[in-house]
Motif scaffolding. Structure first.
Motif, PDB file in Angstrom:
ATOM      1  N   SER A   1     -62.568 -18.895  20.750  1.00 15.98           N
ATOM      2  CA  SER A   1     -61.966 -17.753  19.837  1.00 15.98           C
ATOM      3  C   SER A   1     -63.285 -16.688  19.604  1.00 15.98           C
ATOM      4  CB  SER A   1     -61.758 -18.356  18.586  1.00 15.98           C
ATOM      5  OG  SER A   1     -60.459 -19.309  18.791  1.00 15.98           O
ATOM      6  N   ALA A   2     -64.519 -17.309  19.260  1.00 16.15           N
ATOM      7  CA  ALA A   2     -65.605 -16.500  19.028  1.00 16.15           C
ATOM      8  C   ALA A   2     -65.943 -15.409  20.180  1.00 16.15           C
ATOM      9  CB  ALA A   2     -66.840 -17.382  18.673  1.00 16.15           C
ATOM     10  N   ASP A   3     -65.905 -16.112  21.516  1.00 11.99           N
ATOM     11  CA  ASP A   3     -66.120 -15.548  22.654  1.00 11.99           C
ATOM     12  C   ASP A   3     -65.046 -14.424  22.847  1.00 11.99           C
ATOM     13  OD1 ASP A   3     -67.988 -17.299  23.393  1.00 11.99           O
ATOM     14  OD2 ASP A   3     -66.985 -18.666  24.756  1.00 11.99           O
ATOM     15  N   PHE A   4     -63.712 -14.414  22.543  1.00 16.08           N
ATOM     16  CA  PHE A   4     -62.885 -13.511  22.686  1.00 16.08           C
ATOM     17  C   PHE A   4     -63.253 -12.336  21.675  1.00 16.08           C
ATOM     18  CE2 PHE A   4     -60.536 -16.220  25.748  1.00 16.08           C
ATOM     19  CZ  PHE A   4     -59.997 -15.010  26.512  1.00 16.08           C
ATOM     20  N   THR A   5     -63.584 -12.892  20.321  1.00 13.98           N
ATOM     21  CA  THR A   5     -63.968 -11.835  19.382  1.00 13.98           C
ATOM     22  C   THR A   5     -65.222 -10.910  19.983  1.00 13.98           C
ATOM     23  OG1 THR A   5     -63.363 -13.353  17.749  1.00 13.98           O
ATOM     24  CG2 THR A   5     -64.727 -11.539  17.146  1.00 13.98           C
ATOM     25  N   VAL A   6     -66.027 -11.247  20.595  1.00  9.52           N
ATOM     26  CA  VAL A   6     -67.169 -10.414  21.013  1.00  9.52           C
ATOM     27  C   VAL A   6     -66.533  -9.648  22.176  1.00  9.52           C
ATOM     28  CG1 VAL A   6     -69.278 -10.380  22.513  1.00  9.52           C
ATOM     29  CG2 VAL A   6     -68.945 -11.854  20.493  1.00  9.52           C
ATOM     30  N   ALA A   7     -65.681 -10.063  22.836  1.00  6.64           N
ATOM     31  CA  ALA A   7     -65.092  -9.425  23.909  1.00  6.64           C
ATOM     32  C   ALA A   7     -64.139  -8.113  23.575  1.00  6.64           C
ATOM     33  CB  ALA A   7     -64.285 -10.336  25.061  1.00  6.64           C
ATOM     34  N   THR A   8     -63.634  -8.396  22.512  1.00  5.52           N
ATOM     35  CA  THR A   8     -62.956  -7.571  21.855  1.00  5.52           C
ATOM     36  C   THR A   8     -63.572  -6.473  21.292  1.00  5.52           C
ATOM     37  OG1 THR A   8     -61.112  -9.055  21.176  1.00  5.52           O
ATOM     38  CG2 THR A   8     -61.101  -7.164  19.916  1.00  5.52           C
TER      39      THR A   8
ATOM     40  N   ILE B   1     -80.919 -19.134  28.782  1.00  2.00           N
ATOM     41  CA  ILE B   1     -81.478 -20.671  28.740  1.00  2.00           C
ATOM     42  C   ILE B   1     -83.050 -20.525  28.640  1.00  2.00           C
ATOM     43  CG2 ILE B   1     -81.531 -22.585  30.333  1.00  2.00           C
ATOM     44  CD1 ILE B   1     -79.031 -22.337  29.226  1.00  2.00           C
ATOM     45  N   SER B   2     -83.713 -19.609  29.578  1.00  3.81           N
ATOM     46  CA  SER B   2     -85.135 -19.284  29.411  1.00  3.81           C
ATOM     47  C   SER B   2     -85.630 -19.203  28.095  1.00  3.81           C
ATOM     48  CB  SER B   2     -85.587 -18.378  30.418  1.00  3.81           C
ATOM     49  OG  SER B   2     -85.181 -18.630  31.648  1.00  3.81           O
ATOM     50  N   ALA B   3     -84.748 -18.368  27.327  1.00  5.90           N
ATOM     51  CA  ALA B   3     -85.227 -17.802  25.986  1.00  5.90           C
ATOM     52  C   ALA B   3     -85.001 -18.927  24.946  1.00  5.90           C
ATOM     53  CB  ALA B   3     -84.472 -16.385  25.628  1.00  5.90           C
ATOM     54  N   VAL B   4     -83.773 -19.644  24.964  1.00  3.46           N
ATOM     55  CA  VAL B   4     -83.240 -20.396  23.685  1.00  3.46           C
ATOM     56  C   VAL B   4     -83.189 -21.742  24.220  1.00  3.46           C
ATOM     57  CG1 VAL B   4     -82.422 -18.286  22.396  1.00  3.46           C
ATOM     58  CG2 VAL B   4     -80.823 -19.700  23.975  1.00  3.46           C
ATOM     59  N   GLY B   5     -82.997 -22.193  25.501  1.00  7.61           N
ATOM     60  CA  GLY B   5     -82.939 -23.388  25.902  1.00  7.61           C
ATOM     61  C   GLY B   5     -81.620 -24.109  25.718  1.00  7.61           C
ATOM     62  N   GLN B   6     -80.803 -23.227  25.396  1.00  6.61           N
ATOM     63  CA  GLN B   6     -79.204 -24.006  25.223  1.00  6.61           C
ATOM     64  C   GLN B   6     -78.442 -22.764  25.829  1.00  6.61           C
ATOM     65  OE1 GLN B   6     -78.159 -24.976  21.423  1.00  6.61           O
ATOM     66  NE2 GLN B   6     -79.697 -23.653  20.606  1.00  6.61           N
ATOM     67  N   ASN B   7     -77.058 -23.197  26.066  1.00  7.32           N
ATOM     68  CA  ASN B   7     -75.892 -22.293  26.198  1.00  7.32           C
ATOM     69  C   ASN B   7     -75.356 -21.628  25.110  1.00  7.32           C
ATOM     70  OD1 ASN B   7     -73.792 -20.859  27.116  1.00  7.32           O
ATOM     71  ND2 ASN B   7     -72.356 -22.837  27.123  1.00  7.32           N
ATOM     72  N   THR B   8     -75.513 -20.446  24.642  1.00  4.23           N
ATOM     73  CA  THR B   8     -75.064 -19.784  23.623  1.00  4.23           C
ATOM     74  C   THR B   8     -73.963 -18.821  24.061  1.00  4.23           C
ATOM     75  OG1 THR B   8     -76.918 -18.433  23.659  1.00  4.23           O
ATOM     76  CG2 THR B   8     -77.168 -20.360  22.320  1.00  4.23           C
ATOM     77  N   ASN B   9     -73.960 -18.386  24.971  1.00  6.80           N
ATOM     78  CA  ASN B   9     -73.072 -17.181  25.479  1.00  6.80           C
ATOM     79  C   ASN B   9     -72.393 -17.072  26.656  1.00  6.80           C
ATOM     80  OD1 ASN B   9     -75.441 -16.757  27.406  1.00  6.80           O
ATOM     81  ND2 ASN B   9     -76.044 -14.933  26.167  1.00  6.80           N
ATOM     82  N   LEU B  10     -72.388 -18.258  27.773  1.00  5.99           N
ATOM     83  CA  LEU B  10     -71.493 -18.520  28.846  1.00  5.99           C
ATOM     84  C   LEU B  10     -70.244 -17.555  28.822  1.00  5.99           C
ATOM     85  CD1 LEU B  10     -71.189 -19.221  31.689  1.00  5.99           C
ATOM     86  CD2 LEU B  10     -70.456 -21.446  30.965  1.00  5.99           C
ATOM     87  N   GLY B  11     -69.323 -18.156  27.787  1.00  3.59           N
ATOM     88  CA  GLY B  11     -68.161 -17.629  27.614  1.00  3.59           C
ATOM     89  C   GLY B  11     -68.112 -15.847  27.253  1.00  3.59           C
ATOM     90  N   ILE B  12     -69.235 -15.541  26.534  1.00  7.64           N
ATOM     91  CA  ILE B  12     -69.234 -14.241  26.287  1.00  7.64           C
ATOM     92  C   ILE B  12     -69.531 -13.341  27.145  1.00  7.64           C
ATOM     93  CG2 ILE B  12     -71.031 -12.477  25.100  1.00  7.64           C
ATOM     94  CD1 ILE B  12     -70.963 -14.344  22.556  1.00  7.64           C
ATOM     95  N   LEU B  13     -70.578 -13.712  28.185  1.00 12.98           N
ATOM     96  CA  LEU B  13     -71.055 -13.427  29.506  1.00 12.98           C
ATOM     97  C   LEU B  13     -69.597 -13.249  30.383  1.00 12.98           C
ATOM     98  CD1 LEU B  13     -74.375 -14.696  29.833  1.00 12.98           C
ATOM     99  CD2 LEU B  13     -74.059 -12.144  29.466  1.00 12.98           C
ATOM    100  N   LEU B  14     -69.051 -14.228  30.614  1.00 15.55           N
ATOM    101  CA  LEU B  14     -67.711 -14.330  31.370  1.00 15.55           C
ATOM    102  C   LEU B  14     -66.878 -13.317  31.229  1.00 15.55           C
ATOM    103  CD1 LEU B  14     -67.439 -18.245  32.053  1.00 15.55           C
ATOM    104  CD2 LEU B  14     -67.979 -16.425  33.692  1.00 15.55           C
ATOM    105  N   LEU B  15     -66.486 -13.082  29.828  1.00  7.49           N
ATOM    106  CA  LEU B  15     -65.573 -12.114  29.406  1.00  7.49           C
ATOM    107  C   LEU B  15     -66.092 -10.583  29.475  1.00  7.49           C
ATOM    108  CD1 LEU B  15     -63.939 -14.253  26.572  1.00  7.49           C
ATOM    109  CD2 LEU B  15     -62.880 -13.266  28.652  1.00  7.49           C
ATOM    110  N   CYS B  16     -67.525 -10.469  29.108  1.00  2.84           N
ATOM    111  CA  CYS B  16     -68.054  -9.114  29.090  1.00  2.84           C
ATOM    112  C   CYS B  16     -68.465  -8.634  30.516  1.00  2.84           C
ATOM    113  CB  CYS B  16     -69.130  -9.086  27.976  1.00  2.84           C
ATOM    114  SG  CYS B  16     -68.463  -9.264  26.380  1.00  2.84           S
TER     115      CYS B  16
END
Length: 284
Positions: free
Chosen positions: A263-270, A75-90
């Motif tokens: 679907s994109a979040d799970f792709t990163v996690a995979t 959030i500090s870097a880009v000012g929006q949520n881009t990766n909450l799901g990715i982080l929760l999975l990874c």
């Protein structure tokens, strides 16, 4: 020896690589190298991967700490949520990567050990990210702050309506049952790295309704998106690199404001799980 523990530096590198590989692939309805969308650009996700990696891979940190640190940095870097799901999975995968042994049992043990501190940190991260369609829940509502609620209990409560939460109570079943087999099958076909990633994304998109779409537009719309993708793209031959057909479906979803973000979040996690397994010497 299989299942060796990985250093924080290696985990961070593998995480960054998974995030960037996902961006290089044509994933219909999402942000990718072929097209932006949903008021977000590829550069936002590249920056997010870079700033969140040290937090995601922080040695000895709990799952909640990894998620919260990654979200705050993003959030500090880009000012929006881009990766909450990715982080929760990874985050659970990153924690499991630090321990020697077979990845799946270690991951399951880590998920079972999630406590109130993980819950408080994860709830704070979710509130900070403010994902679209968050809504309210009868029990363990995130807006209440998560005091006294274990992350395991919160995820179990949300599992029937959210695929990421469901991963926490099924030992990441979707990654091991849908994502990794799709990745292996795509590699067997001889697809390039980017197209194997597309194959993984399509496997999730066509197999299960996307939770992000369900939160914002309802379960019926999410199922409709899944069914339409299954008909239009389920049998597509990725060896022909069908860019035009995929971009047409991509444009249709974006025009309708439908973002299959889960679907994109799970792709990163995979991709991350596969890379972690390979680096550890795990046998799948």
């Amino acid at each position: 020896m299989s299942g060796v523990a990985l250093s924080a530096e290696i985990v961070a590198d593998l995480y960054r690589a998974a995030c960037l590989a996902e961006l290089d692939a044509l994933k219909v309805g999402n942000v990718h190298a072929y097209a932006a969308g949903h008021r977000m650009e590829v550069a936002d996700f590249v920056a997010s991967a870079e700033v969140s990696a040290p937090h995601l891979a922080r040695a000895g940190a709990r799952v909640g700490q990894r998620v919260r640190g990654g979200v705050e940095a993003t959030i500090s870097a880009v000012g929006q949520n881009t990766n909450l799901g990715i982080l929760l999975l990874c985050a659970p995968l990153a924690l499991a990567a630090e321990t020697a042994g077979r990845l799946q049992p270690i991951l399951s043990a880590a998920l079972a050990a999630l406590d109130e501190t993980d819950g408080a940190d994860a709830f704070a991260a979710i509130l900070r990210a403010n994902p679209g369609g968050l809504g309210r829940a009868k029990r363990h509502d995130v807006t209440a702050g998560g005091a006294g609620v274990t992350l395991a209990a919160a995820m179990a409560e949300a599992a029937p309506r959210d695929r990421i939460a469901r991963a926490y109570v099924t030992g990441f079943e979707d990654v091991f049952r849908i994502g990794l087999p799709a990745l292996d099958a795509a590699r067997h076909l001889g697809l390039s790295t980017a197209w194997t990633t597309t194959a993984v994304h399509l496997a999730f998109l066509t197999s299960v309704p996307d939770s992000h779409i369900a939160r914002k537009h309802g379960a019926e719309t999410a199922e409709q998106v899944r069914a339409e993708a299954a008909v239009a793209l389920g049998g597509i031959d990725l060896r022909s690199e069908p860019i035009d057909a995929l971009l047409a479906h991509d444009e249709m979803l974006k025009r309708a404001g439908l973002n299959p973000g889960t679907s994109a979040d799970f792709t990163v996690a995979t991709l991350f799980a596969d890379a972690v397994s390979a680096a550890r010497g795990d046998v799948r």
